[in-house]
Motif scaffolding. Structure first.
Motif, PDB file in Angstrom:
ATOM      1  N   TRP A  28     -49.650  53.072 -31.185  1.00  0.00           N
ATOM      2  CA  TRP A  28     -50.743  54.027 -31.031  1.00  0.00           C
ATOM      3  C   TRP A  28     -50.450  54.912 -29.839  1.00  0.00           C
ATOM      4  O   TRP A  28     -49.861  54.470 -28.842  1.00  0.00           O
ATOM      5  N   ARG A  29     -50.902  56.141 -29.956  1.00  0.00           N
ATOM      6  CA  ARG A  29     -50.906  57.065 -28.815  1.00  0.00           C
ATOM      7  C   ARG A  29     -52.310  57.645 -28.723  1.00  0.00           C
ATOM      8  O   ARG A  29     -52.813  58.218 -29.690  1.00  0.00           O
ATOM      9  N   PHE A  30     -52.884  57.470 -27.571  1.00  0.00           N
ATOM     10  CA  PHE A  30     -54.235  57.959 -27.324  1.00  0.00           C
ATOM     11  C   PHE A  30     -54.202  59.063 -26.273  1.00  0.00           C
ATOM     12  O   PHE A  30     -53.501  58.935 -25.264  1.00  0.00           O
ATOM     13  N   ALA A  31     -54.957  60.113 -26.513  1.00  0.00           N
ATOM     14  CA  ALA A  31     -55.237  61.110 -25.473  1.00  0.00           C
ATOM     15  C   ALA A  31     -56.620  60.757 -24.942  1.00  0.00           C
ATOM     16  O   ALA A  31     -57.585  60.732 -25.699  1.00  0.00           O
ATOM     17  N   MET A  32     -56.682  60.453 -23.658  1.00  0.00           N
ATOM     18  CA  MET A  32     -57.953  60.036 -23.066  1.00  0.00           C
ATOM     19  C   MET A  32     -58.361  60.999 -21.969  1.00  0.00           C
ATOM     20  O   MET A  32     -57.564  61.302 -21.074  1.00  0.00           O
ATOM     21  N   GLY A  33     -59.592  61.465 -22.071  1.00  0.00           N
ATOM     22  CA  GLY A  33     -60.195  62.219 -20.982  1.00  0.00           C
ATOM     23  C   GLY A  33     -60.979  61.229 -20.142  1.00  0.00           C
ATOM     24  O   GLY A  33     -61.748  60.428 -20.677  1.00  0.00           O
ATOM     25  N   LEU A  34     -60.766  61.250 -18.848  1.00  0.00           N
ATOM     26  CA  LEU A  34     -61.456  60.325 -17.953  1.00  0.00           C
ATOM     27  C   LEU A  34     -62.322  61.103 -16.973  1.00  0.00           C
ATOM     28  O   LEU A  34     -61.977  62.218 -16.574  1.00  0.00           O
ATOM     29  N   THR A  35     -63.423  60.485 -16.607  1.00  0.00           N
ATOM     30  CA  THR A  35     -64.346  61.053 -15.638  1.00  0.00           C
ATOM     31  C   THR A  35     -64.584  60.003 -14.563  1.00  0.00           C
ATOM     32  O   THR A  35     -64.752  58.822 -14.883  1.00  0.00           O
ATOM     33  N   ARG A  36     -64.613  60.455 -13.313  1.00  0.00           N
ATOM     34  CA  ARG A  36     -64.881  59.508 -12.229  1.00  0.00           C
ATOM     35  C   ARG A  36     -66.389  59.421 -12.044  1.00  0.00           C
ATOM     36  O   ARG A  36     -67.063  60.413 -11.774  1.00  0.00           O
ATOM     37  N   VAL A  37     -66.916  58.211 -12.249  1.00  0.00           N
ATOM     38  CA  VAL A  37     -68.348  57.943 -12.154  1.00  0.00           C
ATOM     39  C   VAL A  37     -68.547  56.875 -11.076  1.00  0.00           C
ATOM     40  O   VAL A  37     -68.045  55.761 -11.217  1.00  0.00           O
ATOM     41  N   ASP A  38     -69.249  57.236 -10.023  1.00  0.00           N
ATOM     42  CA  ASP A  38     -69.497  56.305  -8.907  1.00  0.00           C
ATOM     43  C   ASP A  38     -68.201  55.671  -8.404  1.00  0.00           C
ATOM     44  O   ASP A  38     -68.129  54.465  -8.178  1.00  0.00           O
ATOM     45  N   GLY A  39     -67.154  56.492  -8.285  1.00  0.00           N
ATOM     46  CA  GLY A  39     -65.876  56.020  -7.765  1.00  0.00           C
ATOM     47  C   GLY A  39     -65.012  55.276  -8.763  1.00  0.00           C
ATOM     48  O   GLY A  39     -63.929  54.812  -8.425  1.00  0.00           O
ATOM     49  N   ARG A  40     -65.442  55.173  -9.991  1.00  0.00           N
ATOM     50  CA  ARG A  40     -64.714  54.418 -11.028  1.00  0.00           C
ATOM     51  C   ARG A  40     -64.300  55.372 -12.141  1.00  0.00           C
ATOM     52  O   ARG A  40     -65.109  56.164 -12.613  1.00  0.00           O
ATOM     53  N   TRP A  41     -63.043  55.302 -12.581  1.00  0.00           N
ATOM     54  CA  TRP A  41     -62.554  56.142 -13.666  1.00  0.00           C
ATOM     55  C   TRP A  41     -62.937  55.512 -14.995  1.00  0.00           C
ATOM     56  O   TRP A  41     -62.614  54.350 -15.259  1.00  0.00           O
ATOM     57  N   LEU A  42     -63.635  56.287 -15.852  1.00  0.00           N
ATOM     58  CA  LEU A  42     -64.081  55.818 -17.163  1.00  0.00           C
ATOM     59  C   LEU A  42     -63.648  56.822 -18.229  1.00  0.00           C
ATOM     60  O   LEU A  42     -63.653  58.035 -17.991  1.00  0.00           O
ATOM     61  N   VAL A  43     -63.308  56.312 -19.405  1.00  0.00           N
ATOM     62  CA  VAL A  43     -62.919  57.176 -20.519  1.00  0.00           C
ATOM     63  C   VAL A  43     -64.172  57.874 -21.048  1.00  0.00           C
ATOM     64  O   VAL A  43     -65.155  57.226 -21.385  1.00  0.00           O
ATOM     65  N   SER A  44     -64.102  59.200 -21.088  1.00  0.00           N
ATOM     66  CA  SER A  44     -65.235  59.988 -21.572  1.00  0.00           C
ATOM     67  C   SER A  44     -64.921  60.720 -22.880  1.00  0.00           C
ATOM     68  O   SER A  44     -65.826  61.176 -23.566  1.00  0.00           O
TER      69      SER A  44
END
Length: 175
Positions: free
Chosen positions: A153-169
């Protein structure tokens, strides 16, 4: 006859003002050195911060990819919870909505998946968002295919930093 420290004082006085000039030159050099260290430090800090953000975003994307590719029917809800725990926004809502279908499918097929290799690279990065490509190689087994089937698998992931933590958005499959 002179004793002790007065000999050194008398010797310095007999040399004239050379000692004072030396002190001034050393003082100026200390100020110049301190300024240079400050400039180098200011230039180094943003690069250091960017490297930390890059490493943290990459690790978060890698972990979410591993969580996605290693859902096991024997602990499917824990696997889904790990995936959802690394997400935020619409993608988290979508995964939460699809959780029952994913759990039912994994349980019905008695599928397990074991990750062999993970690679990730940052495509773009700023203060609070990143785009990361994650490539995963895994082997999926089931009673119908006990020797396992390789999956990639190849995933393109957009991440957002929320309260100092990187989460996939955001997330998509890269063909």
């Amino acid at each position: 006859m002179k004793y002790g420290a007065t000999d050194a004082v008398d010797a310095a006085a007999s040399r004239g003002r050379g000692g004072g000039v030396t002190v001034i030159v050393l003082g100026v050099l200390a100020v110049v050195l301190a300024a240079a260290v400050g400039v180098v430090g200011l230039r180094y800090r943003p690069a250091h911060d960017e490297n930390e953000r890059r490493a943290a975003a990459t690790q978060a994307a890698r972990q979410t990819g591993v969580n996605l590719a290693s859902i096991d029917y024997r602990s499917v809800q824990q696997g889904i919870d790990r995936v959802v725990g690394g997400m935020t926004g619409d993608i988290k809502n979508q995964w939460s909505t699809q959780a029952k279908i994913i759990a039912d499918t994994a349980t019905k097929t008695k599928a397990t998946s074991q990750v062999q290799q993970v690679r990730a690279g940052v495509v773009s990065l700023d203060e609070d968002s990143a785009e990361v490509i994650v490539a995963i190689s895994a082997t999926t087994t089931s009673p119908q295919v006990p020797q396992g089937t390789p999956r990639n698998w190849r995933f393109a992931m957009g991440l957002t930093r929320v309260d100092g933590r990187w989460l996939v958005s955001k997330m998509g499959i890269v063909p």
